[in-house]
Design an enzyme around this catalytic site. Structure first.
Site, PDB file in Angstrom:
ATOM      1  CE  LYS A 106       1.469   2.822   5.189  1.00 31.18           C
ATOM      2  NZ  LYS A 106       1.912   3.761   4.139  1.00 31.18           N
ATOM      3  CB  SER A 141       4.163   5.947   6.445  1.00 33.50           C
ATOM      4  OG  SER A 141       3.519   5.695   5.219  1.00 33.50           O
ATOM      5  CB  SER A 151       4.965   5.927   2.346  1.00 31.27           C
ATOM      6  OG  SER A 151       5.036   6.998   3.251  1.00 31.27           O
TER       7      SER A 151
END
Lengths: 454, 100
Positions: free
Chosen positions: A58, A133, A157
């Site tokens: 990420k 996210s 997330s």
């Protein structure tokens, strides 16, 4: 050799037995990533010319000499001078960075729609969000652009995008995995974790990334078990289920959740009803604590030493910073910030009490399956509402895993989560692994792979 | 005890200035609605009695974590690395606006 659909540990075993080189594996996924990224916008950066086992991070994990943006214009051109501890540990084990995955800017959101570089698409239906996210991270695994990815979860997330994308997402105990070099959102909550196709892959990666890091004072000192071995002990558990987690849940999610309960019963596990605090209070507690920590953490972005200045923040970040500033303002700090921290104590105690009689908790991961892109704008605090079933356990710092449990009537994946006691990732993954062995997650991911040929 | 709260334009701009942020007219309009709705929701915490409860600021239960005396920082950065991403620098100094 047909590589498509092979789990990470299968690929590693092929590399170890010299049937394949890591470079061949890397190039296979690089080719797929280049082929499909335009469609999915799952990566913000793709790296070529690497020779290790491919892994995606990420874009809030610092990667030395590889652009790291947290999906914000503030860090559009930022090239980190060092690796996050998680990155460093994986590189030392023979992995190479295949790409940096898209996310909500600063991890603020649950759909990737707050990314300053356009949202990622859900591989099941590209008009929908992959969740967030860590939505890019779940999207690359679901579409098999990368065998495994590293995400981070403040509250939901990892688990929520894993549920929406039909893959496995592990959120470890707060402090189990170092936060050093991870762009901070809520420092008392942020937990790096794994998104993969199987529980075994999660166990393998967690064994590498977990453990005390002297560069993160909040990392926990307890020894790291060999998760890959411990998940294979066929244990029987007492599983708690709570009515409070079933309010306003889509009927198909409820149906599949109850189907999973029956499967667990048949496998010899005991189901026990428990009472947990209504998640709607956790939404508030989480919103207050996280905004306060965001306001403090994002104050370092002044454009002086690196990055662009504060005018590059988009509206979502501004909204969070301002609410955080408000809840920390003299006159409101006791009423909101301190009060929220007190309720956090009650939430922790509530879980502790529940765990006196049970080993694990089973709940739906999300109240709904993947929403259409554009939905988030209709809500004042979209992320917090989408993640409401993850927030209580995140506030308490507990580990959890989301696993696929079939599709809804519109052919979108459904996830259920297993929540464990602090530092009991072994039981969380053990039960998830047993479920995977029993059901093969209903074969849903193989169906999706057909949409993305080599 | 409970203060009445109104996120009007003036208060919002004040909070933004404390946060070193500037807002466009469009953002002001959008944020007033969103912040008011959020605060209305989070006020549900008042339904929970916490008078005899202590706050939890972190869940790790760790205390006084320090580097050991004499321990070497193996991950420190060189000056070149530190300044690599800075656009405004002079002889290994960051250039800022006048502070005082």
């Amino acid at each position: 050799m047909e590589l498509k659909g092979k789990k990470l540990i299968e690929l590693i075993s092929l590399i170890n037995s010299k049937q394949l080189s890591a470079t061949e594996v890397f190039n296979y996924f690089l080719k797929r990533s280049n082929k499909y990224n335009k469609q999915l916008n799952a990566y913000l950066t793709i790296c070529d010319n690497q020779t290790g086992i491919p892994i995606a991070f990420k874009d809030n994990f610092l990667t030395r000499n590889i652009r790291t943006t947290a999906a914000s214009r503030v860090l559009e051109h930022y090239i980190p001078p060092y690796n996050a501890t998680v990155v460093e540990k994986l590189l030392n084990k023979g992995f190479s960075v295949l790409g940096k995955t898209n996310m909500d800017a600063w991890a603020h959101g649950s759909s990737t729609e707050t990314s300053d570089f356009g949202s990622s698409k859900n591989p099941w239906d590209i008009t929908r969000s992959p969740g967030g996210s860590s939505g890019g991270a779940s999207s690359v695994v679901a579409s098999y652009l990368c065998p495994v990815s590293i995400g981070s979860e403040t509250a939901g997330s990892i688990r929520q995008p894993s549920a929406w994308s039909g893959v496995v997402g592990l959120k470890p105990t707060y402090g189990r995995v170092s936060r050093y070099g991870v762009i901070a959102m809520g420092s008392s909550l942020d937990s790096p974790g794994v998104i993969a196709l199987s529980v075994e892959d999660c166990a393998y990666i967690l064994s590498i990334i977990a453990g005390k890091d002297k560069y993160d004072a909040t990392s926990l000192t307890e020894d790291v078990p060999n998760y890959s071995e411990s998940i294979k002990k066929n244990k029987k558990y007492v599983i708690g289920i709570s009515e409070e987690y079933l309010k306003d849940i889509e009927p198909d999610i409820k149906k599949n959740y109850f189907k999973a309960i029956e499967i667990f019963k048949k496998m010899g596990h005991k189901i026990k009803k428990i009472k947990l605090i209504d998640p709607s209070y956790s939404v508030s507690v989480y919103t207050i604590i996280q905004r306060a920590e965001v306001s403090s953490n994002l104050s370092r972005y002044d454009g002086l030493r690196f990055g662009n200045n504060r005018s590059s923040f988009s509206e979502e970040a501004k909204k969070r910073i301002i609410l955080g500033t408000f809840t920390l303002t003299q006159g409101y700090v006791d009423e909101y910030y301190k009060k929220a921290q007190k309720i956090r104590t009650l939430i922790i105690n509530n879980f502790k009490q529940a765990f006196n009689n049970i080993d694990l908790i089973l709940a739906p991961t999300t109240p709904n399956t993947a929403l259409k892109l554009g939905e988030f704008q209709k809500y004042s605090f979209f992320g917090e509402l989408m993640d409401r079933l993850n927030e209580p356990s995140s506030i308490a710092g507990l580990p959890g895993i989301s696993i696929p449990v079939g599709l809804d009537k519109t052919k979108l994946p459904i996830g259920i989560q297993i929540i464990g006691k602090k530092l009991d990732e072994e039981s969380v993954m053990n039960l998830a692994y047993q479920f995977e062995k029993e059901t093969n997650f209903f074969g849903i991911i193989k169906e999706l792979f057909k949409k993305y040929p080599d | 005890m409970k203060k009445s709260l109104k996120f009007d334009k003036k208060y919002l701009i004040y909070l933004a200035s404390l946060s070193l942020l500037t807002l466009t007219e469009q953002e002001i309009k959008s944020l007033i609605t969103k912040l008011e709705e959020t605060v209305k929701y989070i006020d549900n915490i008042n339904a929970i009695q916490t008078d005899s409860t202590s706050p939890t600021y972190q869940t790790g239960d760790l205390r006084n974590i320090f580097f050991k005396d004499g321990e070497k920082n193996q991950r420190k950065l060189s000056q070149d690395e530190v300044f690599k991403n800075s656009r405004n620098k002079s002889n290994n100094y960051f250039i800022t606006k006048k502070i005082i």
